[in-house]
Design a protein around this motif. Structure first.
Motif, PDB file in Angstrom:
ATOM      1  N   LEU A   1      72.372 128.457  61.875  1.00 44.30           N
ATOM      2  CA  LEU A   1      72.807 127.067  61.998  1.00 44.30           C
ATOM      3  C   LEU A   1      72.923 126.674  63.467  1.00 44.30           C
ATOM      4  O   LEU A   1      72.451 125.611  63.879  1.00 44.30           O
ATOM      5  CB  LEU A   1      74.163 126.863  61.317  1.00 44.30           C
ATOM      6  N   GLU A   2      73.541 127.531  64.248  1.00 43.15           N
ATOM      7  CA  GLU A   2      73.727 127.216  65.661  1.00 43.15           C
ATOM      8  C   GLU A   2      72.401 127.204  66.411  1.00 43.15           C
ATOM      9  O   GLU A   2      72.252 126.505  67.418  1.00 43.15           O
ATOM     10  CB  GLU A   2      74.692 128.223  66.299  1.00 43.15           C
ATOM     11  N   MET A   3      71.410 127.917  65.914  1.00 40.33           N
ATOM     12  CA  MET A   3      70.107 127.960  66.557  1.00 40.33           C
ATOM     13  C   MET A   3      69.208 126.808  66.112  1.00 40.33           C
ATOM     14  O   MET A   3      68.035 126.758  66.466  1.00 40.33           O
ATOM     15  CB  MET A   3      69.443 129.310  66.291  1.00 40.33           C
ATOM     16  N   GLY A   4      69.767 125.894  65.321  1.00 47.09           N
ATOM     17  CA  GLY A   4      69.043 124.683  64.981  1.00 47.09           C
ATOM     18  C   GLY A   4      68.383 124.651  63.624  1.00 47.09           C
ATOM     19  O   GLY A   4      67.684 123.693  63.300  1.00 47.09           O
ATOM     20  N   VAL A   5      68.572 125.671  62.808  1.00 46.02           N
ATOM     21  CA  VAL A   5      67.984 125.665  61.469  1.00 46.02           C
ATOM     22  C   VAL A   5      68.828 124.758  60.583  1.00 46.02           C
ATOM     23  O   VAL A   5      70.054 124.918  60.514  1.00 46.02           O
ATOM     24  CB  VAL A   5      67.923 127.084  60.886  1.00 46.02           C
ATOM     25  N   PRO A   6      68.227 123.794  59.893  1.00 43.27           N
ATOM     26  CA  PRO A   6      69.015 122.865  59.072  1.00 43.27           C
ATOM     27  C   PRO A   6      69.800 123.581  57.978  1.00 43.27           C
ATOM     28  O   PRO A   6      69.290 124.497  57.324  1.00 43.27           O
ATOM     29  CB  PRO A   6      67.948 121.941  58.465  1.00 43.27           C
ATOM     30  N   GLU A   7      71.028 123.152  57.781  1.00 42.76           N
ATOM     31  CA  GLU A   7      71.874 123.771  56.770  1.00 42.76           C
ATOM     32  C   GLU A   7      71.269 123.645  55.373  1.00 42.76           C
ATOM     33  O   GLU A   7      71.438 124.533  54.526  1.00 42.76           O
ATOM     34  CB  GLU A   7      73.259 123.116  56.797  1.00 42.76           C
ATOM     35  N   SER A   8      70.539 122.551  55.127  1.00 49.71           N
ATOM     36  CA  SER A   8      69.940 122.338  53.813  1.00 49.71           C
ATOM     37  C   SER A   8      68.898 123.395  53.455  1.00 49.71           C
ATOM     38  O   SER A   8      68.551 123.546  52.283  1.00 49.71           O
ATOM     39  CB  SER A   8      69.290 120.956  53.756  1.00 49.71           C
ATOM     40  N   ARG A   9      68.420 124.133  54.458  1.00 45.95           N
ATOM     41  CA  ARG A   9      67.402 125.160  54.201  1.00 45.95           C
ATOM     42  C   ARG A   9      67.978 126.566  54.046  1.00 45.95           C
ATOM     43  O   ARG A   9      67.239 127.505  53.754  1.00 45.95           O
ATOM     44  CB  ARG A   9      66.375 125.160  55.336  1.00 45.95           C
ATOM     45  N   LEU A  10      69.268 126.710  54.250  1.00 45.87           N
ATOM     46  CA  LEU A  10      69.903 128.020  54.200  1.00 45.87           C
ATOM     47  C   LEU A  10      70.889 128.096  53.048  1.00 45.87           C
ATOM     48  O   LEU A  10      71.727 127.202  52.887  1.00 45.87           O
ATOM     49  CB  LEU A  10      70.638 128.297  55.509  1.00 45.87           C
ATOM     50  N   GLN A  11      70.800 129.172  52.274  1.00 47.49           N
ATOM     51  CA  GLN A  11      71.764 129.392  51.206  1.00 47.49           C
ATOM     52  C   GLN A  11      72.166 130.858  51.164  1.00 47.49           C
ATOM     53  O   GLN A  11      71.310 131.743  51.123  1.00 47.49           O
ATOM     54  CB  GLN A  11      71.200 128.968  49.851  1.00 47.49           C
ATOM     55  N   ILE A  12      73.453 131.094  51.219  1.00 46.32           N
ATOM     56  CA  ILE A  12      73.992 132.429  50.991  1.00 46.32           C
ATOM     57  C   ILE A  12      73.914 132.668  49.486  1.00 46.32           C
ATOM     58  O   ILE A  12      74.421 131.866  48.696  1.00 46.32           O
ATOM     59  CB  ILE A  12      75.435 132.514  51.504  1.00 46.32           C
ATOM     60  N   THR A  13      73.260 133.746  49.097  1.00 44.97           N
ATOM     61  CA  THR A  13      72.909 133.922  47.684  1.00 44.97           C
ATOM     62  C   THR A  13      73.491 135.219  47.118  1.00 44.97           C
ATOM     63  O   THR A  13      73.256 136.305  47.645  1.00 44.97           O
ATOM     64  CB  THR A  13      71.383 133.933  47.507  1.00 44.97           C
ATOM     65  N   TYR A  14      74.248 135.051  46.057  1.00 48.28           N
ATOM     66  CA  TYR A  14      74.820 136.176  45.319  1.00 48.28           C
ATOM     67  C   TYR A  14      73.794 136.649  44.303  1.00 48.28           C
ATOM     68  O   TYR A  14      73.271 135.850  43.516  1.00 48.28           O
ATOM     69  CB  TYR A  14      76.105 135.715  44.638  1.00 48.28           C
ATOM     70  N   VAL A  15      73.477 137.917  44.327  1.00 47.84           N
ATOM     71  CA  VAL A  15      72.447 138.477  43.450  1.00 47.84           C
ATOM     72  C   VAL A  15      72.960 139.751  42.804  1.00 47.84           C
ATOM     73  O   VAL A  15      73.973 140.322  43.210  1.00 47.84           O
ATOM     74  CB  VAL A  15      71.148 138.796  44.233  1.00 47.84           C
ATOM     75  N   LYS A  16      72.212 140.223  41.811  1.00 46.89           N
ATOM     76  CA  LYS A  16      72.404 141.571  41.290  1.00 46.89           C
ATOM     77  C   LYS A  16      71.311 142.444  41.876  1.00 46.89           C
ATOM     78  O   LYS A  16      70.122 142.135  41.760  1.00 46.89           O
ATOM     79  CB  LYS A  16      72.331 141.601  39.770  1.00 46.89           C
ATOM     80  N   ALA A  17      71.696 143.524  42.559  1.00 46.72           N
ATOM     81  CA  ALA A  17      70.731 144.490  43.066  1.00 46.72           C
ATOM     82  C   ALA A  17      70.421 145.462  41.938  1.00 46.72           C
ATOM     83  O   ALA A  17      71.261 146.293  41.564  1.00 46.72           O
ATOM     84  CB  ALA A  17      71.295 145.223  44.273  1.00 46.72           C
ATOM     85  N   VAL A  18      69.228 145.329  41.371  1.00 44.38           N
ATOM     86  CA  VAL A  18      68.886 146.037  40.141  1.00 44.38           C
ATOM     87  C   VAL A  18      68.947 147.548  40.329  1.00 44.38           C
ATOM     88  O   VAL A  18      69.523 148.269  39.498  1.00 44.38           O
ATOM     89  CB  VAL A  18      67.487 145.603  39.648  1.00 44.38           C
ATOM     90  N   GLN A  19      68.356 148.047  41.388  1.00 44.56           N
ATOM     91  CA  GLN A  19      68.305 149.495  41.587  1.00 44.56           C
ATOM     92  C   GLN A  19      69.682 150.097  41.817  1.00 44.56           C
ATOM     93  O   GLN A  19      69.948 151.234  41.432  1.00 44.56           O
ATOM     94  CB  GLN A  19      67.370 149.830  42.747  1.00 44.56           C
ATOM     95  N   LEU A  20      70.553 149.341  42.457  1.00 45.11           N
ATOM     96  CA  LEU A  20      71.917 149.811  42.693  1.00 45.11           C
ATOM     97  C   LEU A  20      72.848 149.481  41.529  1.00 45.11           C
ATOM     98  O   LEU A  20      73.957 150.015  41.457  1.00 45.11           O
ATOM     99  CB  LEU A  20      72.473 149.183  43.973  1.00 45.11           C
ATOM    100  N   ASN A  21      72.407 148.563  40.660  1.00 48.09           N
ATOM    101  CA  ASN A  21      73.202 148.097  39.527  1.00 48.09           C
ATOM    102  C   ASN A  21      74.568 147.579  39.985  1.00 48.09           C
ATOM    103  O   ASN A  21      75.608 147.927  39.434  1.00 48.09           O
ATOM    104  CB  ASN A  21      73.380 149.206  38.479  1.00 48.09           C
ATOM    105  N   GLN A  22      74.511 146.733  41.010  1.00 48.57           N
ATOM    106  CA  GLN A  22      75.757 146.172  41.519  1.00 48.57           C
ATOM    107  C   GLN A  22      75.505 144.821  42.177  1.00 48.57           C
ATOM    108  O   GLN A  22      74.365 144.453  42.462  1.00 48.57           O
ATOM    109  CB  GLN A  22      76.400 147.122  42.525  1.00 48.57           C
ATOM    110  N   ALA A  23      76.602 144.101  42.395  1.00 45.51           N
ATOM    111  CA  ALA A  23      76.515 142.803  43.062  1.00 45.51           C
ATOM    112  C   ALA A  23      76.108 142.996  44.517  1.00 45.51           C
ATOM    113  O   ALA A  23      76.433 144.003  45.155  1.00 45.51           O
ATOM    114  CB  ALA A  23      77.852 142.081  42.970  1.00 45.51           C
ATOM    115  N   HIS A  24      75.411 141.996  45.041  1.00 50.61           N
ATOM    116  CA  HIS A  24      74.903 142.062  46.407  1.00 50.61           C
ATOM    117  C   HIS A  24      74.817 140.633  46.923  1.00 50.61           C
ATOM    118  O   HIS A  24      74.854 139.665  46.143  1.00 50.61           O
ATOM    119  CB  HIS A  24      73.536 142.746  46.412  1.00 50.61           C
ATOM    120  N   MET A  25      74.706 140.457  48.230  1.00 54.43           N
ATOM    121  CA  MET A  25      74.578 139.129  48.812  1.00 54.43           C
ATOM    122  C   MET A  25      73.526 139.138  49.907  1.00 54.43           C
ATOM    123  O   MET A  25      73.459 140.075  50.707  1.00 54.43           O
ATOM    124  CB  MET A  25      75.916 138.631  49.366  1.00 54.43           C
ATOM    125  N   VAL A  26      72.704 138.089  49.947  1.00 56.32           N
ATOM    126  CA  VAL A  26      71.644 137.940  50.937  1.00 56.32           C
ATOM    127  C   VAL A  26      71.675 136.504  51.446  1.00 56.32           C
ATOM    128  O   VAL A  26      72.365 135.643  50.897  1.00 56.32           O
ATOM    129  CB  VAL A  26      70.257 138.250  50.334  1.00 56.32           C
TER     130      VAL A  26
END
Length: 227
Positions: free
Chosen positions: A118-143
C-alpha cells in the motif's frame, strides 16, 4: 500512474518509529529505535531500516518488481507459531512487531506485505489478505492476493511457496474468505467473490488497527525462537 498519497498507511505501520522524511532521506525517531535496540538488539533496528529503504527505493519500480521485492523481503523472516512467539493462541502483529521480533506466523507475513505494498503505491482495491485452507498441511493458512482486476486470477504472495504464483496454479490452497481495509469477501477460486460486509467484522483486524493507530508498543515478551 499518479502516486498514492503517502503517509496514510506508513504513519500507522511504522508506529511512530519514523519522523517525516527529510530532504536528504528518511529521518528516524532515535528514541523509538533505541527502545527497539534495547529490547530486541541492533539487528532488529537494521531490519526496520531495511524495510524503510525497501519502501523508498522501489516507489517507481514496475508493479511486478514491487510485488516480488516485498514478497522476497518478508519471506526471509522465520516462521514462528504465535503460542511460542507471542505467548498467545492467535495474535496479528503489526509490521514493526513482526520485524523487530524477527518472525511470526502466516498472518504476520500477509499483513506486513499488504501494508508495505500500500505504501509503495499499489491500490488497496487490488490487494486482499486471504484466509485459505492449506490442503497438504490440513490447516488454516493466510496469504496475500494481488488482483489486476476484480475478476482476475490473483497472484499469490505466500510464505510457504517463495515464488509468486497465480491462484489457479495453487491447488494446494482452498480460499475461504478475504479482506482488506475496504471490505470482507467470501472467496472463490477466481475473482474476488461475494462481498459480505466490512473488515470491522474481524476482531483481530480491529485489534491490529487499534494498535497501529494508537501507536502502541509491541505487547509481546522478548522474542524466543522455537526449540
Amino acid at each position: 500512474m499518479r502516486r498514492r498519497r503517502r503517509g496514510r498507511w506508513l504513519g500507522l505501520a511504522l508506529a511512530a518509529l519514523l519522523l517525516p522524511a527529510a530532504a536528504d532521506g528518511p529521518a528516524f525517531d532515535a528514541n523509538a529505535l533505541r527502545a527497539i535496540e534495547q529490547r530486541y538488539g541492533a539487528a532488529a533496528v537494521q531490519r526496520v531500516r531495511d524495510w524503510r529503504q525497501l519502501i523508498d527505493a522501489d516507489q517507481e519500480q514496475p508493479l511486478k518488481a514491487k510485488l516480488m521485492a516485498v514478497n522476497d523481503f518478508f519471506n526471509q523472516l522465520p516462521f514462528v507459531d504465535d503460542i511460542i512467539h507471542w505467548k498467545q493462541s492467535d495474535y496479528w502483529a503489526t509490521p514493526v512487531e513482526f520485524l523487530a521480533t524477527d518472525g511470526g506466523d502466516c498472518e504476520d507475513f500477509a499483513i506486513a506485505k499488504y501494508f508495505t505494498l500500500l505504501e509503495m503505491g499499489v491500490p488497496e482495491s487490488r490487494l486482499q489478505i486471504t484466509y485459505v485452507k492449506a490442503v497438504q498441511l490440513n490447516q488454516a493458512h493466510m496469504v496475500l492476493a494481488y488482483y489486476a482486476n476484480p475478476a482476475a486470477d490473483p497472484l499469490v504472495l505466500d510464505n510457504l511457496v517463495p515464488e509468486m504464483r497465480p491462484g489457479s496454479s495453487r491447488s494446494d490452497l482452498v480460499p475461504v474468505y478475504s479482506f482488506n481495509g475496504q471490505g470482507l469477501w467470501i472467496s472463490r477460486a477466481r475473482g474476488r467473490g461475494k462481498r459480505v460486509g466490512g473488515s470491522e467484522r474481524l476482531s483481530l483486524w480491529q485489534d491490529l488497527m487499534s494498535r497501529m493507530e494508537n501507536r502502541a508498543p509491541a505487547a509481546a515478551p522478548t522474542h524466543e525462537t522455537a526449540p
